[in-house]
Design a protein around this motif. Sequence first.
Motif, short mmCIF file in Angstrom:
data_model
loop_
_atom_site.label_atom_id
_atom_site.label_comp_id
_atom_site.label_asym_id
_atom_site.label_seq_id
_atom_site.Cartn_x
_atom_site.Cartn_y
_atom_site.Cartn_z
N ARG A 159 35.37 23.58 31.51
CA ARG A 159 36.57 23.46 32.24
C ARG A 159 37.74 23.37 31.34
O ARG A 159 38.73 23.66 31.64
CB ARG A 159 36.36 22.10 32.84
CG ARG A 159 37.61 21.68 33.93
CD ARG A 159 37.30 20.40 34.52
NE ARG A 159 35.97 20.60 35.55
CZ ARG A 159 34.95 20.03 35.42
NH1 ARG A 159 34.67 19.21 34.28
NH2 ARG A 159 33.95 20.17 36.14
N ALA A 160 37.65 22.73 29.93
CA ALA A 160 38.61 22.55 29.26
C ALA A 160 39.32 23.85 28.87
O ALA A 160 40.41 24.22 28.44
CB ALA A 160 38.05 21.87 27.85
N LYS A 161 38.30 24.78 28.34
CA LYS A 161 38.41 25.92 28.22
C LYS A 161 39.27 26.80 28.89
O LYS A 161 40.40 27.25 28.62
CB LYS A 161 37.32 26.86 27.77
CG LYS A 161 37.72 28.37 27.13
CD LYS A 161 36.44 28.77 26.64
CE LYS A 161 36.76 30.38 26.14
NZ LYS A 161 35.23 31.14 25.71
N SER A 162 38.93 26.71 30.07
CA SER A 162 39.63 27.42 31.33
C SER A 162 41.23 26.88 31.40
O SER A 162 41.96 27.56 31.73
CB SER A 162 38.90 27.20 32.59
OG SER A 162 39.57 27.74 34.05
N GLN A 163 41.16 25.43 31.36
CA GLN A 163 42.56 24.79 31.40
C GLN A 163 43.39 25.42 30.47
O GLN A 163 44.58 25.47 30.58
CB GLN A 163 42.53 23.31 31.61
CG GLN A 163 41.78 22.78 32.96
CD GLN A 163 41.54 21.30 32.68
OE1 GLN A 163 41.73 20.69 31.75
NE2 GLN A 163 41.07 20.88 33.87
N HIS A 164 42.92 25.36 29.23
CA HIS A 164 43.48 25.91 27.91
C HIS A 164 44.16 27.24 28.27
O HIS A 164 45.38 27.70 27.93
CB HIS A 164 42.75 25.66 26.67
CG HIS A 164 43.34 26.11 25.41
ND1 HIS A 164 44.31 25.52 25.06
CD2 HIS A 164 43.32 27.45 24.73
CE1 HIS A 164 44.86 26.01 23.86
NE2 HIS A 164 44.21 27.21 23.66
N GLN A 165 43.37 28.24 28.92
CA GLN A 165 43.62 29.63 28.97
C GLN A 165 44.79 29.44 29.78
O GLN A 165 45.72 30.43 30.07
CB GLN A 165 42.62 30.44 29.42
CG GLN A 165 41.48 30.49 28.24
CD GLN A 165 40.17 31.09 28.75
OE1 GLN A 165 39.81 31.28 29.89
NE2 GLN A 165 39.30 31.79 27.85
#
Length: 273
Positions: A257-263
Amino acid sequence: MTETPARTVTETPAQTGAETPAETGTRPAAKPDSAVVRDALGVGLAVGLSGFAFGVTSAGAGLTLLQTCALSLLVFTGASQFALVGALAAGGNPLTAAAGAFFLGVRNAFYGLRLSQLLALPRFLRPLAAHWVIDETTAVALAQPTRRAVRLGFTVTGLTLYVLWNLTTLLGALGAEALGDTDAWGLDAAGPAVFLALLAPMLRTTTERAVAGLAVVLGLGFLPVLPAGVPVLAAALAAPAVLWFKGRTIARNEKKRAKSQHQQRNQQRSEDR
């Protein structure tokens, strides 16, 4: 039970000093004593009759009438009692059987930590109340909205269950002795059947069902290779294993989720430029 600070008590003029053990607004309004007693009696009567199955199982495992009754009088925690006599019936070492029963009974200590806050009993009553800290009394007590109702529900459930469990234990042991070989009548299955009937309604979440399922797999898997009584201890590993896996899954999902939000943020910045 362990002494812990009592929870914040809230009072209203309408209550005229009645105490509520929960924080303001987190529990429903008080209910009549008759409703609390009715619920407590229902639980006590329903579960107390299971003592008959324990008496039969214990006598079938080779314990004397005195030993069977002493277990219900002094131990008074059904799952641990069934685990002990079940391991002995399978030819297990008494120390191993006692260890399995002990670990099953440890949960009551954690119940006591919680109930000590809700009941807030005088110090001299706590050792007596601790003997009644079991699954059923805890469930009834936690369902009550006020301290008065908590104490009433706990007391009525504990008293009803203790008296009926010990009475039906005696009747079950006497009946098993009169019948002779319990295996020939199929009564040796009474203990496990009752244990499963008591356990099944408690498995409400996916995690709880996963722990129970893995415990069954571990217990049955180790049954042919380990001494009697030891598979029960091995099955206890199901809880930490499932919780570890659940923790890893949550951490992995949070990372995704954090990676998706960062992207998404990077993409938004690119579009803004």
